[in-house]
Design a protein around this motif. Structure first.
Motif, PDB file in Angstrom:
ATOM      1  N   SER A   6       3.989   4.419  -0.964  1.00 24.30           N
ATOM      2  CA  SER A   6       5.078   3.888  -0.034  1.00 24.30           C
ATOM      3  C   SER A   6       5.740   2.328   0.131  1.00 24.30           C
ATOM      4  CB  SER A   6       3.877   4.521   1.132  1.00 24.30           C
ATOM      5  OG  SER A   6       3.502   3.044   2.110  1.00 24.30           O
ATOM      6  N   ARG A   7       5.679   1.581  -0.377  1.00 24.23           N
ATOM      7  CA  ARG A   7       6.390   0.375  -0.265  1.00 24.23           C
ATOM      8  C   ARG A   7       6.689   0.089  -1.173  1.00 24.23           C
ATOM      9  NH1 ARG A   7       0.791  -0.816   1.893  1.00 24.23           N
ATOM     10  NH2 ARG A   7       0.467  -1.845  -0.137  1.00 24.23           N
ATOM     11  N   GLY A   8       7.051   0.461  -2.138  1.00 24.94           N
ATOM     12  CA  GLY A   8       7.446   0.018  -3.887  1.00 24.94           C
ATOM     13  C   GLY A   8       8.617   0.609  -3.884  1.00 24.94           C
ATOM     14  N   GLY A   9       9.384   1.132  -5.573  1.00 27.92           N
ATOM     15  CA  GLY A   9      10.146   2.138  -5.454  1.00 27.92           C
ATOM     16  C   GLY A   9      11.336   1.021  -5.708  1.00 27.92           C
ATOM     17  N   ASN A  10      12.342   1.692  -5.620  1.00 23.41           N
ATOM     18  CA  ASN A  10      13.768   1.441  -5.470  1.00 23.41           C
ATOM     19  C   ASN A  10      14.715   2.461  -5.902  1.00 23.41           C
ATOM     20  OD1 ASN A  10      16.032   0.131  -6.492  1.00 23.41           O
ATOM     21  ND2 ASN A  10      15.567  -1.787  -6.198  1.00 23.41           N
ATOM     22  N   SER A  35       4.687  -2.356  -9.814  1.00 25.97           N
ATOM     23  CA  SER A  35       5.666  -1.712  -9.402  1.00 25.97           C
ATOM     24  C   SER A  35       6.800  -2.374 -10.952  1.00 25.97           C
ATOM     25  CB  SER A  35       6.745  -2.636  -8.155  1.00 25.97           C
ATOM     26  OG  SER A  35       7.974  -2.255  -8.445  1.00 25.97           O
ATOM     27  N   THR A  36       7.430  -1.253 -11.073  1.00 20.23           N
ATOM     28  CA  THR A  36       8.581  -1.830 -12.384  1.00 20.23           C
ATOM     29  C   THR A  36       9.685  -2.591 -12.458  1.00 20.23           C
ATOM     30  OG1 THR A  36       9.608   0.291 -11.477  1.00 20.23           O
ATOM     31  CG2 THR A  36       7.681   0.668 -12.941  1.00 20.23           C
ATOM     32  N   LEU A  85       6.496  -4.410 -15.873  1.00 21.28           N
ATOM     33  CA  LEU A  85       5.730  -3.454 -15.044  1.00 21.28           C
ATOM     34  C   LEU A  85       5.009  -5.633 -14.578  1.00 21.28           C
ATOM     35  CD1 LEU A  85       4.261  -1.363 -13.953  1.00 21.28           C
ATOM     36  CD2 LEU A  85       2.469  -1.751 -15.826  1.00 21.28           C
ATOM     37  N   VAL A  86       5.043  -5.524 -12.580  1.00 27.16           N
ATOM     38  CA  VAL A  86       4.244  -6.539 -12.466  1.00 27.16           C
ATOM     39  C   VAL A  86       3.137  -5.701 -11.055  1.00 27.16           C
ATOM     40  CG1 VAL A  86       4.846  -8.135 -10.414  1.00 27.16           C
ATOM     41  CG2 VAL A  86       6.744  -7.038 -11.771  1.00 27.16           C
ATOM     42  N   SER A 106       1.824  -6.515   3.188  1.00 23.95           N
ATOM     43  CA  SER A 106       3.421  -5.898   2.713  1.00 23.95           C
ATOM     44  C   SER A 106       3.570  -6.373   1.719  1.00 23.95           C
ATOM     45  CB  SER A 106       4.457  -5.921   4.580  1.00 23.95           C
ATOM     46  OG  SER A 106       4.926  -5.364   3.741  1.00 23.95           O
ATOM     47  N   TYR A 107       3.504  -5.444   0.335  1.00 23.21           N
ATOM     48  CA  TYR A 107       4.785  -5.983  -0.357  1.00 23.21           C
ATOM     49  C   TYR A 107       5.856  -4.932  -1.001  1.00 23.21           C
ATOM     50  CZ  TYR A 107      -0.906  -6.390  -1.196  1.00 23.21           C
ATOM     51  OH  TYR A 107      -1.754  -6.902  -0.716  1.00 23.21           O
ATOM     52  N   CYS A 108       6.716  -5.316  -1.294  1.00 24.46           N
ATOM     53  CA  CYS A 108       7.496  -4.779  -1.932  1.00 24.46           C
ATOM     54  C   CYS A 108       8.671  -5.776  -3.024  1.00 24.46           C
ATOM     55  CB  CYS A 108       9.065  -4.166  -0.782  1.00 24.46           C
ATOM     56  SG  CYS A 108       9.760  -5.523  -0.230  1.00 24.46           S
ATOM     57  N   ALA A 109       9.346  -4.911  -4.028  1.00 23.87           N
ATOM     58  CA  ALA A 109       9.814  -5.502  -4.969  1.00 23.87           C
ATOM     59  C   ALA A 109      11.985  -5.216  -5.396  1.00 23.87           C
ATOM     60  CB  ALA A 109       9.043  -5.796  -6.907  1.00 23.87           C
ATOM     61  N   SER A 110      12.112  -6.551  -5.942  1.00 25.33           N
ATOM     62  CA  SER A 110      13.652  -5.316  -6.423  1.00 25.33           C
ATOM     63  C   SER A 110      13.523  -5.169  -7.587  1.00 25.33           C
ATOM     64  CB  SER A 110      14.326  -6.503  -6.224  1.00 25.33           C
ATOM     65  OG  SER A 110      14.654  -7.648  -6.400  1.00 25.33           O
ATOM     66  N   GLN A 111      14.661  -4.374  -8.106  1.00 25.10           N
ATOM     67  CA  GLN A 111      14.874  -4.080  -9.549  1.00 25.10           C
ATOM     68  C   GLN A 111      14.834  -4.994 -10.411  1.00 25.10           C
ATOM     69  OE1 GLN A 111      13.995  -1.523 -10.771  1.00 25.10           O
ATOM     70  NE2 GLN A 111      14.575  -1.775 -12.294  1.00 25.10           N
TER      71      GLN A 111
END
Length: 1046
Positions: free
Chosen positions: A692-696, A745-746, A753-754, A795-800
């Motif tokens: 619910s926090r990752g993806g792109n 996250s990819t 892979l991170v 909270s974590y999130c990553a860009s492509q």
């Protein structure tokens, strides 16, 4: 039979490596920017000229806060806590001394470590002599050394000038126990002439730098005579602008004020020393603030000078002791003898440090003083220092003001914590750049340490018209139900727009925390899911938007969002929403809940197509979903892959919701799942979602062969056809042994892979092989896994492209990058430049020749009634500059022989020598002849008898001196006639006799000091003699054994 052959064929196909995948030389995981308060803060320092605040942490980090929201974090090579932290004011250097006694010099302009000086002794006190590059260092043996930092060579050298413990004690009989130097305070208005040295045992010495001798001593045995309990000094500060009063705090909770002699100018200096030198009978005043009742040690004292009667003393008690008011402020003026005006600051938690900082922003032109307090947990609280002063001055009036309230320092606009986020970099829809607006907008954002109201208008002066103006966009969902968009093109996050609208008719916030987000910029689609099971589908209007009322306020509700939002549709599902994903054609939405339900929604309606419940063995919560295509029974079939919290993988037919695999695929030892991602044979993935926090939102590949599943304890790459058949076929696997993985996250077109671990470690692995490319640790990134049935703390999130934003509660933000040559932000240098080398300030200091009239009424009359206001301070006089220039000569010459020279210069007597006390020279001892050992021909008995004889003679001289003092009574009326009679018969006059007596007294004092030095040397010689004797016996014993053996 067909299925069996298909499975066998798939099992024979071993996925190979990706030749076009991510290479280790292309990867460099690193921290790009840190915003907010560092965790584990324990010490503060402040430069009042540059207005830079420094925070040191227990793990060796130093965070700097400058003007205009500039911030930078620096990491020490040693992950050790700081003992002392101090700026060289208006210079580009910060001095940090860690627990290992390493003196670090940081260049804050270059943001790098300039020099490290390893000190050999335990450092117990440290002071920078401002307006110079000299530093005083006190050690645990009671010695004070002088260090100099060379700005050109960036090197610290130890000067020859020093203050030994014995020399600083004067004629005192203090013992060597608790001799550590606790504080070294240059005397105000005479910084280049005298320093006040305060020892752990309470002894206080005012030391003359030019004369290399103490001019005044007090404390020590005096405080023990007042109370039988032993006291150790724990805090001290000046309490007068002229250096005539000092406040000392003790481990017993007592706070005593002592008087210190000070000079007005060079003409009266000698007379002042004569009147006030020597030893003081006792403290001037005792502050009763309640610390002694609880036996709370005083850990910090700070005096703030103010005009009139508003000078204040800030007192901090130890955080380990439970005291009602561990932090207090008391007025220091002439009325303190009769009435104590104090304020107990009820902080939310025990405090470890405090500082008074000033700020002046674009919105608020007047100067604002903040009383900044660091709690034991690392949180920082602000108090308006003006309100504290106002309360103290008016607390006794008929209508006293209200008590000052604390303000917890939090991330800007973080009135509600971030629960879910998305990060989009290199916006594919960007058509223009908004560089010219950054500097203007950054100054509008309130400073981190400020009482200003939060900015209500997040837009630029020209208005928000399009998302395509921003290179990077950061989207956050909050615990109050709001969705905020931020311009992340620069390190300082600037608000773009906020969605408070909950439906077509409801404009106010729901107050329900958001738990899932999905955003597709090209489709102008925003989807949110909350804890109550409500899914909101926002359809945005085509760009550009109207610029008049184009954004929603960050505070309150508004209908302004109608210029951006075209429609809002709601769908209710069972359980809290944990994951949201769309099909590759963005016609369908798949939603996973914590109750194990998978719901597929048609966006056009919206209408619920079907809802299936996954019956997992341990945990049914659906944390990740994946749309894709899979070859099954010779046909391409659309599937929906589901991952539950216990790391079980399921496959559903996306059109009907029928479960394809009869048994779930899961590891032998289940653990919490973090990410599920489908990969084709080249490592390219399909559309994915992670916790619910990752993806792109830009993944357009089609699932073919592989399925990536990452959990807290391991990461697996399964064969997707086997998963669809319910067969566990592991192609690659990597277990985590050292720490727990908390997020995955990819990145980089899903060839990498991170992995982020709870201990702050970040790993970059290749896909699908899972080989380790690079790993690093971000200091201070101590994360934890979310607790069941509670909102996450982080909270974590990553860009492509592998750019990561990690938010730790409402305190700090870490922004990291994975690729080697990737630059995420514009204006990174501007955002991290806290030092202003072009700052022009008037050289306004307090004059060394500041003349005041000291009244005898009240112990503080001199500092209040005779003081000039701040704006009338004079410029630096010539004598002050000359005094600092003279220090270079003084500190370059040895004022006392070093310890090695003292040992070498001890005389060697083979014959009996008749000693004379007048022949002893403690300073200019001749060099010992070479070739003779120190212990040659030492007759300890004779030497001891000589010392005893000298002591007996000195005692007799003291008795005679006391008798003479008792008999002496000046007769001013008969002085003239007596002098005439003495002169007639050839005797000296009364004045000459008095002068001779004083000379004899001075001679006697010098002789006593010399004898003390001889006693110390004798003890050393006795110890050395015993050592040599034991060594000789050992040599003889060894020689005897060798002789017998031969």
């Amino acid at each position: 039979m067909f299925v069996k052959k298909l499975v066998e064929k798939a099992s024979l196909k071993k996925p190979g490596g990706n030749p076009d995948g991510l290479k280790s030389e292309e990867v460099n995981p690193r921290l790009m920017y840190h915003y907010g308060l560092p965790s584990g803060c324990n010490l503060l320092a402040y430069d009042p000229i540059q207005k830079i605040l420094a925070m040191s942490t227990i793990d060796g980090r130093i965070k700097l806060f400058g003007q205009d929201n500039t911030q930078v974090v620096m990491e020490s090579p040693e992950a050790a806590a700081s003992k002392f932290l101090q700026f060289i004011h208006n210079q580009q250097f910060l001095i940090n001394i860690n627990a290992k006694n390493h003196i670090e010099v940081w260049d804050i302009e270059m943001k790098s470590l300039a020099h490290v000086h390893v000190y050999n002794e335990e450092i117990t006190s440290f002071t920078v002599l401002q307006r110079t590059f000299y530093m005083y260092v006190g050690d645990s043996f009671g010695n004070v050394s002088v260090l100099k930092f060379d700005k050109e060579t960036c090197n610290i050298t130890q000067m020859k000038h020093r203050i030994p413990f014995q020399a600083s004690q004067g004629n005192s009989t203090e013992d060597l126990s608790d001799a550590a130097v606790m504080y070294i305070l240059p005397q105000p208005a005479a910084e280049s002439k005298r320093i006040l040295i305060i020892y752990k045992n309470g002894f206080v010495t005012l030391w003359s730098i030019q004369d290399s001798k103490p001019v005044f001593t007090t404390g020590g045995n005096l405080i023990y005579s007042l109370n039988h309990d032993t006291k150790k000094v724990t805090a001290a500060c000046w309490a007068c602008p002229f250096g005539s009063k000092v406040v000392i705090g003790y481990n017993s909770g007592e706070i005593l004020m002592w008087s210190v002699p000070h000079s007005i100018d060079s003409k009266t200096e000698l007379e002042t020393d004569k009147e006030s030198s020597g030893t003081q009978s006792g403290p001037l005043f005792k502050l009763n603030l309640g610390y002694k009742l609880d036996k709370t040690p005083i850990t910090k004292l700070k005096w703030a000078y103010a005009e009139g009667k508003a000078s204040r003393l800030y007192v901090l008690g130890a955080s380990d002791f439970s005291s009602a008011n561990s932090l207090q402020v008391v007025i220091i003026n002439e009325q303190i003898e009769s009435r104590t005006t104090k304020l107990g600051i009820a902080s939310p938690e025990p405090c470890v440090d405090f500082e008074i900082v000033s700020s002046c922003s674009e919105q608020n032109k007047h100067k604002e003083d903040c009383f900044l307090v660091v709690g034991k947990s690392g949180h920082v609280y602000l108090y308006d220092d003006f309100s504290i002063e106002k309360y103290l001055l008016q607390s006794k009036s008929r209508s006293p003001p209200s008590l000052p309230k604390e303000v917890k320092v939090r991330l800007p606009y973080a009135d509600s914590c971030i629960t879910v986020a998305k990060f989009i970099t290199d916006n594919p829809c960007m058509v223009s750049s908004a560089d010219e607006e950054y500097l203007l907008l950054s100054k509008k954002i309130p400073a981190l340490f400020s009482f200003e109201a939060k900015q209500k208008d997040g837009s630029s002066s020209t208005g928000f018209s399009s998302f395509s103006n921003f290179k990077n966009i950061y989207i956050t969902g909050h615990s109050n139900g709001a969705v905020n968009f931020w311009d992340a093109s620069s390190p300082l996050l600037i608000p773009i727009v906020s969605f408070n609208q909950q439906s077509e008719d409801v404009q106010s916030l729901s107050g329900v925390p958001l738990t899932a987000l999905y955003y597709d910029m090209e489709a102008r689609l925003l989807i949110s899911g909350d804890q109550s099971g409500t899914v909101r589908i926002f359809k945005l209007k085509p760009e550009p938007y109207a610029t008049e009322s184009s954004f929603l306020s960050l505070q309150g509700s508004s209908k302004k969002g109608s210029n951006i939002i075209q429609s809002v549709k709601l769908v209710k599902v069972n359980g809290a929403v944990l994951s949201v994903i769309t099909s590759h054609d963005t016609k369908h939405i798949a939603v996973g809940s914590d109750q194990g339900y998978v719901s597929v929604i048609d966006i056009a309606g919206p209408s619920l197509l079907y809802e299936r419940r996954i019956a997992s063995e341990l945990s049914t919560a659906v944390i990740s979903l994946q749309f894709g295509m899979c070859s099954l029974h010779g046909f391409e079939k659309s599937v929906l892959v589901v991952a539950t919290k216990d790391s079980s993988a399921w496959a559903l037919e996306s059109e009907t919701g029928n479960i394809l695999n009869t048994a779930a695929v899961h590891p032998k030892k289940p653990s919490k799942a973090l990410l599920i991602q489908s990969l084709d044979e080249h490592g390219t993935s399909g559309r994915g979602s992670n916790v619910s926090r990752g993806g792109n939102s830009f993944d357009d590949g089609i699932v073919k062969d592989l399925l990536l599943l990452c959990s807290e304890k391991a990461v697996y790459v399964y064969s997707l056809p086997h998963v669809v058949q319910g067969v566990k076929k592991v192609c690659y696997k990597k277990k985590f042994n050292s720490s727990v993985c908390c997020w995955a996250s990819t990145c980089c077109s899903d060839t990498g892979l991170v992995l982020v671990f709870t201990n702050g470690k970040i790993e970059i692995r290749s896909l699908p092989e899972l080989s380790l490319l690079k790993a690093t640790s971000i200091r201070g990134l101590g994360l934890s896994t979310s607790k069941p049935n509670s909102l996450p703390d982080s909270s974590y999130c990553a860009s492509q492209n592998g750019d990561i934003i990690m938010v730790n509660g409402d305190q700090e933000v870490f922004i990291a990058s994975v690729l080697l040559h990737r630059e995420i932000f514009r204006h990174l240098d501007l955002a991290t430049q806290v030092y202003n080398k072009d700052l022009i300030i008037p050289q306004v200091i307090q004059s060394d020749h500041f003349i005041h009239k000291e009244k005898k009424k009240g112990i503080f009359s001199s500092m209040i009634k005779g003081s000039k206001p701040k704006h009338e301070l004079e410029t630096e006089p010539e004598s002050a500059r000359e005094g600092f220039e003279e220090l270079s000569t003084l500190f370059s010459v040895a004022n006392f022989p070093s310890e090695s020279e003292t040992r070498e210069n001890l005389p060697t007597d083979e014959d009996e020598v008749e000693l004379d006390i007048d022949d002893i020279d403690m300073v200019g001892l001749e060099e010992r002849p070479k070739g003779k050992t120190m212990m040659t021909g030492l007759n300890k008995k004779k030497l001891t008898s000589k010392f005893n004889a000298f002591k007996g003679k000195l005692k007799e001289m003291n008795v005679k001196k006391e008798k003479l003092q008792v008999k002496e009574e000046p007769q001013d009326e008969k002085t003239g006639s007596v002098d005439q009679i003495k002169k007639k018969y050839g005797f000296s006059s009364t004045g000459e006799t008095t002068s001779a007596t004083k000379m004899a007294q001075n001679k006697l004092s010098d002789n006593i000091r010399k004898l003390k030095g001889i006693n110390l040397r004798t003890a050393e010689m006795q110890d050395n003699a015993q050592t040599f004797s034991s060594m000789a016996k050992e040599v003889l014993r060894t020689a005897e054994n060798d002789r017998r053996a031969s």
